[in-house]
Design a protein around this motif. Sequence first.
Motif, mmCIF file in Angstrom:
data_model
loop_
_atom_site.group_PDB
_atom_site.id
_atom_site.type_symbol
_atom_site.label_atom_id
_atom_site.label_comp_id
_atom_site.label_asym_id
_atom_site.label_seq_id
_atom_site.Cartn_x
_atom_site.Cartn_y
_atom_site.Cartn_z
ATOM 1 N N ALA A 54 3.275 9.999 6.606
ATOM 2 C CA ALA A 54 3.388 8.884 5.661
ATOM 3 C C ALA A 54 3.029 9.316 4.246
ATOM 4 N N ALA A 55 3.802 8.818 3.305
ATOM 5 C CA ALA A 55 3.544 9.086 1.900
ATOM 6 C C ALA A 55 2.571 8.076 1.302
ATOM 7 N N SER A 56 2.397 6.946 1.990
ATOM 8 C CA SER A 56 1.541 5.872 1.470
ATOM 9 C C SER A 56 1.200 4.917 2.613
ATOM 10 N N ALA A 57 0.259 4.030 2.357
ATOM 11 C CA ALA A 57 -0.079 3.008 3.351
ATOM 12 C C ALA A 57 1.117 2.082 3.572
ATOM 13 N N THR A 58 1.845 1.791 2.515
ATOM 14 C CA THR A 58 3.037 0.965 2.635
ATOM 15 C C THR A 58 4.058 1.650 3.533
ATOM 16 N N HIS A 59 4.182 2.954 3.420
ATOM 17 C CA HIS A 59 5.109 3.712 4.260
ATOM 18 C C HIS A 59 4.712 3.590 5.732
ATOM 19 N N VAL A 60 3.415 3.640 6.032
ATOM 20 C CA VAL A 60 2.947 3.460 7.412
ATOM 21 C C VAL A 60 3.392 2.095 7.923
ATOM 22 N N LEU A 89 -5.256 6.052 2.570
ATOM 23 C CA LEU A 89 -4.014 5.730 1.866
ATOM 24 C C LEU A 89 -4.055 4.313 1.310
ATOM 25 N N ALA A 90 -4.531 3.371 2.120
ATOM 26 C CA ALA A 90 -4.604 1.971 1.694
ATOM 27 C C ALA A 90 -5.568 1.799 0.526
ATOM 28 N N GLN A 91 -6.717 2.441 0.601
ATOM 29 C CA GLN A 91 -7.687 2.348 -0.503
ATOM 30 C C GLN A 91 -7.097 2.910 -1.784
ATOM 31 N N GLY A 92 -6.361 4.018 -1.661
ATOM 32 C CA GLY A 92 -5.713 4.606 -2.847
ATOM 33 C C GLY A 92 -4.722 3.661 -3.467
ATOM 34 N N GLU A 93 -3.943 2.975 -2.644
ATOM 35 C CA GLU A 93 -2.970 2.019 -3.177
ATOM 36 C C GLU A 93 -3.655 0.841 -3.846
ATOM 37 N N VAL A 94 -4.721 0.358 -3.243
ATOM 38 C CA VAL A 94 -5.448 -0.769 -3.839
ATOM 39 C C VAL A 94 -6.034 -0.363 -5.187
ATOM 40 N N CYS A 95 -6.597 0.822 -5.262
ATOM 41 C CA CYS A 95 -7.196 1.275 -6.529
ATOM 42 C C CYS A 95 -6.138 1.436 -7.613
#
Length: 97
Positions: A54-60, A89-95
């Motif tokens: 996965a490239a991101s939490a959204t991708h997951v 990944l999710a924390q990175g997207e939120v930040c």
Amino acid sequence: MEVTRGKIKGPRKLVLHGRAGTGKTTFASEAPNAIVVMAEEGARDLDVAKTPVAASATHVLEMLDELGKEEYAEFRTIVLDTVDAYDALAQGEVCKR
């Protein structure tokens, strides 16, 4: 409060916790018709069906949604490898937001 008896239909969920390299993913991948959703590269050496990393939490989430389609009905077990990697990944997207 509503009290029920008997079995309640629905998917079973299991979380395996342990140190890295102890065989959690290997164990989970031996469940019936498993596919590993890779939030990290830990399952790359396993001989099991797997998604791209996965490239991101959204991708997951998109891959999990895709696995709900009829064309993937052969898979009876979804293994998320790992929840820790997905969380990062999710924390990175939120930040970023």
